[in-house]
Design an enzyme around this catalytic site. Structure first.
Site, PDB file in Angstrom:
ATOM      1  N   THR A 158      49.561  86.869  14.143  1.00 25.94           N
ATOM      2  CA  THR A 158      48.639  87.503  15.088  1.00 25.94           C
ATOM      3  C   THR A 158      48.802  87.026  16.532  1.00 25.94           C
ATOM      4  OG1 THR A 158      46.975  85.868  14.532  1.00 25.94           O
ATOM      5  CG2 THR A 158      46.867  87.975  13.382  1.00 25.94           C
ATOM      6  N   ASP A 159      49.356  85.816  16.732  1.00 27.15           N
ATOM      7  CA  ASP A 159      49.359  85.258  18.089  1.00 27.15           C
ATOM      8  C   ASP A 159      50.033  86.167  19.107  1.00 27.15           C
ATOM      9  OD1 ASP A 159      48.010  83.122  17.172  1.00 27.15           O
ATOM     10  OD2 ASP A 159      49.498  81.607  17.713  1.00 27.15           O
ATOM     11  N   LYS A 197      44.782  89.946  21.907  1.00 28.12           N
ATOM     12  CA  LYS A 197      44.070  88.962  21.082  1.00 28.12           C
ATOM     13  C   LYS A 197      43.116  88.215  21.999  1.00 28.12           C
ATOM     14  CE  LYS A 197      44.733  85.333  17.662  1.00 28.12           C
ATOM     15  NZ  LYS A 197      45.633  84.466  16.914  1.00 28.12           N
TER      16      LYS A 197
END
Lengths: 651, 462
Positions: free
Chosen positions: B184-185, B263
């Site tokens: 996800t980063d 994010k």
């Protein structure tokens, strides 16, 4: 449930120990004790804040993860079958994003670790060199992560009990779980305030052999932990799990027993429940039923009950529910087999169906061994017999609910009967105050433990252990003996020794010239009386108490003033002793001031003194009463009485 | 087997002690120490930990570290090596169901835990995924291709190009949708570059990951994967999108446009947000709720355009007060071709930077301006500072997110370094990386604590 009698439910008045010995009763306990810390174990939330309302909700589901062998753990699978929605109630005051499982853990609370080490040392455990935090899976939703963070702090200790030694397997430090609010159908609701508070867990070896010993050992452990003064007290602050097995039976965990008086009846009933289940197994075998020969048949029965005069099932049909039955061949009569006081084997099956299939509208199950009595029951019984081609030795169990849940339910019934062929299933059971238990979940195996990759190992240095060892209080029983020798009154020795202020007591006796007897009476007698009248004496820190006692030792205040001083201290934790003494004006009076007061009081009663010698004593008492009301502890009581008499003689 | 395998992770005195005692990792042992006896299995040790402890898994399942200098003897009772294997079950095929290809980049969207070590073993083949998330078989026929196994932060140009090529190949082969498993980063970096490299896709290209690893019972991985696969198989949006949790509750996923997503929280499940616009759709396990009709619809043709141009010498400079000119000088000295500035406010930097920026632009470096406020447009006419920067030749990028601008500049400079051409390509939107209008609900950061906000938020499941 019915009143039942059977060989399994002897009234054990006589020769109990021998009977338990014959049963081969073995029990161990796991005590979960909340530790008195400012904050929670893995986040910075305050510990001990309970709320009854909430300002946020989160909805989650728990999904089993595959075990090492690529299979689901029994508990995990069971919890997944229930397909529960888990609703968490949040309150800003007591939880942060850690409890919501939206933030990884912060480093472990060092204050909590110190207390856990202290408890482990008290129990003579070996302290672990490097603590590794583990995750213990719980899929019931009670912890939003799906696992509890837990770590061993000490191993291999012992507890003296009744002239023998009970082994302590380990002492753990772990986080507390949520409080369940309700569990209805497919939704279980939890309040999160308690979640994450530090718990010390003490696990004993299974070395208790009577119900009374189990209760006694729990009591002894409680006594021991209390002397640290670093554990929480009150409702819900301590919970025990009791593990029970008998020869031929299985380890069954009775979970979350809240009170010691519940323990002995629960252990007793569990021992006999296991015996009953073993008798049931024998009967099943005698009838030639084995896991290989177990025959069953499933049918929908909604049509049968459409016109029924039995309200619960007719209503179920009207509500569009499915009614499903399962025939088990050869078990007729066994559903009424008593397993606990007032609880039959059929009830035991219903307990499992309730949890696993989420069917909770009564009656959860009905069966042909004990068919409900109502007008026209024969019609339905006949229809059931025809549907299933029911043979004389067979029985049918019937449930109602959604199509999917009733499917789960009949399958679970079959599985429970299959378990009965094996004997006692490995279960966690929930405890009731009447000494009976009901199914909670299948007992999880060691497979559910795995390392917490979010938290690094924590070294526990020798220096740290030595530092804590220095402050570990004497064990209460050792302490009690030395207090007796010191001259503390026998009736309060035990209480002083087990009091969280015991260490304080030692210090006060050592450093202050007040005498152990007086200190003990103030600490136990006076403080207890105040607590009972609702004064929060726990709020008084040891330091402040020491200041007060020092003042008394110096003669700066008399013991007669202790009640009002302690009360004021309890209600004003921010004030220093000096400020309180000033506020109350507790500066001791000189003899002169006292004489003036007595004279003043006497002058208010000019006609009474000495006129009637018979009433002289009464008169003295009246004067004394008035004088003491005004003195309020500012002049020593015993000295005061003598002085009043003396002055009155003089007059 | 050499000792580095049999004494996994141990070094120094711990390694010496294990060797001396003739035991190895996975030995089932009794360790006698000055303090007492421990029975358990020797586990591998993390390489970052010290050399003074041996880790044991006790029979209760708990792990403990035993200090090496207290160990008197270790007796081997047996050997219990852990086996890393995910159960495989044949993924059922059904001609009536759409075909979806899952491209793996290394995220552990589905995985199994090794209970002895705690290591996470990714499940990836269809058979493994079926074992872990059986619901997938109800949705589609699944094919998986493992492109590489890297952490999200190690994704780079090589991986972007290979992914774009793999997508092209699958689309041409007739797949109905593509899912990309990703850490996800940097998922929003990858979604941005793929939006430029893969244009005019006839099918959905859905990036998915998890914020709680899938070895946890409370993981968001399974629901994210189910929703992503459904979006790829049945969804109507033929664009590069990110499919991740909407709220932190297990309720629905959001489909975010690849160029407008970011994010926004280091650990929340609902970390991905569409910035300056609204998400495209909500995905429930049983339905889609489209929030807009402004998207590229699914098509039957296979006319995808893949263009994997990429210039690596591009940097993001996050401006801060007192930034010194040498930062820019250094980029010039190192022959950078492009600089994305994340400026303050409407797109500003301090005066001392004008000179080096001018020097950079004069030497052929493309300098573009975005805002570190993330929301809002660059508007450099409002203040003199802005106008001065425009005069130097800094290109203002409207409301393009800094990370998206970075990826786009890399892509554009892969085609041309000619200043005006760069300006034109940067300012011609490919897929909403700049938008003409910002809707008023495109900026919604509700301020907690305000009574009416708290009242509203408590009425929702977060």
């Amino acid at each position: 449930m019915k009143d039942t009698e059977s060989g399994a439910l002897h009234n054990l008045k006589n020769n109990e120990t021998k009977t338990y010995e014959e049963l081969g009763l073995k029990a161990g306990v796991e005590i979960h004790q909340q530790l008195l810390t400012d904050r929670k174990l893995f986040c910075r939330c305050p510990a001990g804040i309970y709320t009854e309302d909430h300002d946020g909700e989160v909805l989650r589901h728990m999904r089993p993860t595959l075990s090492e062998l690529g299979e689901y753990d029994g508990t995990a699978l069971m919890e997944f079958k229930t397909k529960k929605q888990v609703l968490y109630l949040l309150h800003r005051d007591s939880v942060c994003t850690y409890e919501m499982d939206d933030t990884p853990p912060f480093l472990v609370n060092q204050q909590a670790l110190d207390i856990a080490i202290e408890i482990a040392l008290l129990l003579g455990c070996t302290i672990i060199d490097e603590m590794h935090v583990a995750r213990k899976q719980y899929l019931d939703g009670s912890i939003p992560t799906g696992f509890q963070r837990t770590a061993i702090v000490g191993v291999g200790g012992s507890l003296p009990y009744n002239g023998r030694t009970i082994g302590i397997r380990q002492v753990n430090l772990e986080e507390d779980a949520c409080r369940e609010v309700n569990d209805c159908g497919h939704t279980i609701t939890f309040r999160t305030d308690r979640l994450g508070m530090p718990l010390g867990e003490v696990i004993t070896e299974a070395e208790m052999h009577t119900p009374e010993d189990v209760a006694g050992v729990i009591e002894q452990l409680g006594r021991l932990m209390r002397v640290t003064g670093k554990i929480r007290r009150g409702i819900g602050s301590v919970r025990q799990d009791v593990n029970v097995s008998i020869t031929g039976g299985t380890r069954v965990e009775i979970k979350g027993v809240p009170q010691i008086p519940w323990v002995a009846p629960l252990v007793h009933n569990e021992a006999w429940r296991q015996k009953a289940l073993l008798e049931l197994r024998e009967e099943l075998r005698r009838r030639g039923i084995s896991s290989g020969t177990l025959r069953y048949e499933i049918h929908k029965l909604s049509e049968v009950f459409r016109q029924s005069r039995y309200p619960p099932l007719r209503k179920a049909v009207e509500n569009g529910e499915t009614i499903r039955g399962i025939k088990i061949c050869g078990i007729r009569g066994l559903l009424n087999f008593p397993v606990q006081p007032g609880i039959t084997f059929a009830d035991e099956i219903a307990g499992r169906v309730r949890v696993i299939a989420c069917l909770d509208t009564p009656p959860i199950l009905i069966n042909t061994d004990d068919f409900p009595k109502y007008d026209g029951q024969e019609r339905e019984l006949t229809a059931i017999r025809e549907t299933f081609h029911l043979g004389i030795p067979d029985a049918v169990l019937i449930c109602h609910g959604s199509d999917r849940d009733t499917n789960t339910a009949v399958d679970e019934i079959r599985l429970r009967i299959a378990d009965a062929i094996e004997g006692v299933p490995n279960e966690t059971r929930q405890a009731f105050s009447n000494g009976t238990t009901d199914f909670e979940r299948i007992l999880p195996g060691p497979d559910r433990m795995y390392p917490d990759t979010d938290h690094p190992p924590v070294k526990i240095t020798e220096y740290r252990v030595r530092r804590i060892l220095r402050r570990v209080p004497e064990k209460p029983w050792v302490r009690g003996d030395s207090y007796l020798r010191m001259g503390v009154s026998e009736h309060i020795v035990k209480e002083v020794a087990e009091s969280p202020r015991a260490t304080f007591f030692d210090r006060a006796v050592r450093d202050l010239d007040l005498g152990s007897k007086l200190i003990a009476e103030l600490l136990v007698g006076k403080m207890k009386a105040l607590r009972r009248s609702g004064i929060p004496v726990e709020a008084i820190t040891d330091e402040k108490l020491f200041d007060f006692f020092s003042e008394m030792a110096r003669g700066g205040v008399y013991r007669e003033g202790s009640e009002s001083i302690l009360t004021t201290m309890a209600w004003n934790p921010d004030l220093s002793v000096k400020e309180i003494l000033e506020k109350l004006d507790m500066t001791p009076w000189s003899e002169e001031a006292f004489r003036d007061l007595v004279a003043d009081v006497l002058s208010r009663h000019p006609d009474e003194g000495g006129k009637n010698p018979c009433s002289h004593d009464k008169f003295v008492r009246i004067v004394m009463g008035e004088v003491m009301r005004e003195v309020r502890g500012r002049f020593s009581g015993r000295g005061a009485a003598d002085l009043v008499r003396e002055i009155m003689e003089e007059e | 087997m050499n000792t580095s395998d049999t004494l996994k992770g141990y070094k120094g005195s711990a390694k010496a002690k294990l060797k001396e005692m003739g035991v190895r990792v996975w030995s089932d042992v009794v360790v006698r120490t000055a303090k007492g006896e421990f029975k358990g299995v020797i586990l591998p040790r993390s390489e970052t930990e010290d050399d003074r402890h041996v880790v044991l898994k006790l029979h209760s399942g708990y792990n403990v570290g035993v200090r090496v200098d207290t160990i008197q003897s270790i007796e081997e009772l047996g050997y219990k090596e852990a086996h890393y294997k995910i159960p495989e079950r044949d993924f059922p095929q059904d001609a009536a169901k759409p075909n979806v290809t899952l491209l793996g980049t290394g995220g552990t969207i589905a995985s199994r835990l090794d209970y002895r070590t705690g290591a996470v073993i990714p499940a990836f083949t269809p058979g493994e995924l079926y074992g872990a998330v059986p619901e997938l078989a109800d949705i589609c026929n699944l094919k998986t291709i493992k492109l590489y196994g890297v952490f999200s932060e190690n994704m780079g140009p090589e991986q972007y190009v290979a992914t774009a090529r793999a997508i092209e190949k699958e689309i041409e082969a007739g797949v109905d949708g593509i899912v990309i498993g990703h850490g996800t980063d940097t998922m929003h970096h990858t979604s941005a570059i793929l939006s430029f490299m893969v244009q005019n896709s006839p099918v959905p290209i859905v990036l998915v990951g998890s914020q709680r690893s899938s070895d946890r019972p409370s993981s968001d991985a399974a629901l994210n994967l189910i929703n992503a696969v459904r979006s790829a198989a049945y969804g109507d949006i033929a664009e590069v999108v990110v499919c991740m949790f909407g709220p932190t509750s297990d309720e629905y996923d959001l489909l975010h446009r690849g160029t407008r997503v970011r994010k926004m929280h280091s650990s929340y499940r609902s970390t991905f947000r569409t910035i300056g616009d609204i998400p495209l759709a909500m995905v429930y396990p049983d339905r889609f709720t489209y929030l807009t009709s402004d998207y590229n619809m699914r098509r039957k043709d296979r006319l995808v355009q893949v263009d994997t141009a990429f210039e690596e010498k591009v940097a993001i400079v996050y401006y801060y007060p007192n930034m010194q000119p040498d930062i820019i000088e250094s980029l010039i000295d190192h022959q950078y071709k492009g600089i994305v500035i994340a400026g303050t406010g409407l797109g500003h930097v301090n005066k001392p930077l004008y000179k080096p920026l001018k020097k950079a632009i004069d030497s052929g470096i493309s300098v573009v301006m975005t805002v570190q406020t993330l929301w809002g447009y660059v508007q450099m006419y409002v203040y003199d500072t802005g106008r001065d920067l425009l005069d130097i030749g800094v290109i203002p990028l409207e409301n393009m997110l800094p990370e998206t601008a970075y990826m786009k500049l890399c892509w554009v400079l892969g085609h041309t370094t000619e200043h005006e051409k760069v300006r034109e390509m940067m300012l011609t939107p490919i897929n909403h990386e700049t938008t003409e209008r910002e809707p008023h609900n495109g900026y919604l950061i509700l301020q907690g604590g305000i009574p009416e906000v708290d009242t509203f938020v408590s009425s929702l499941r977060k």
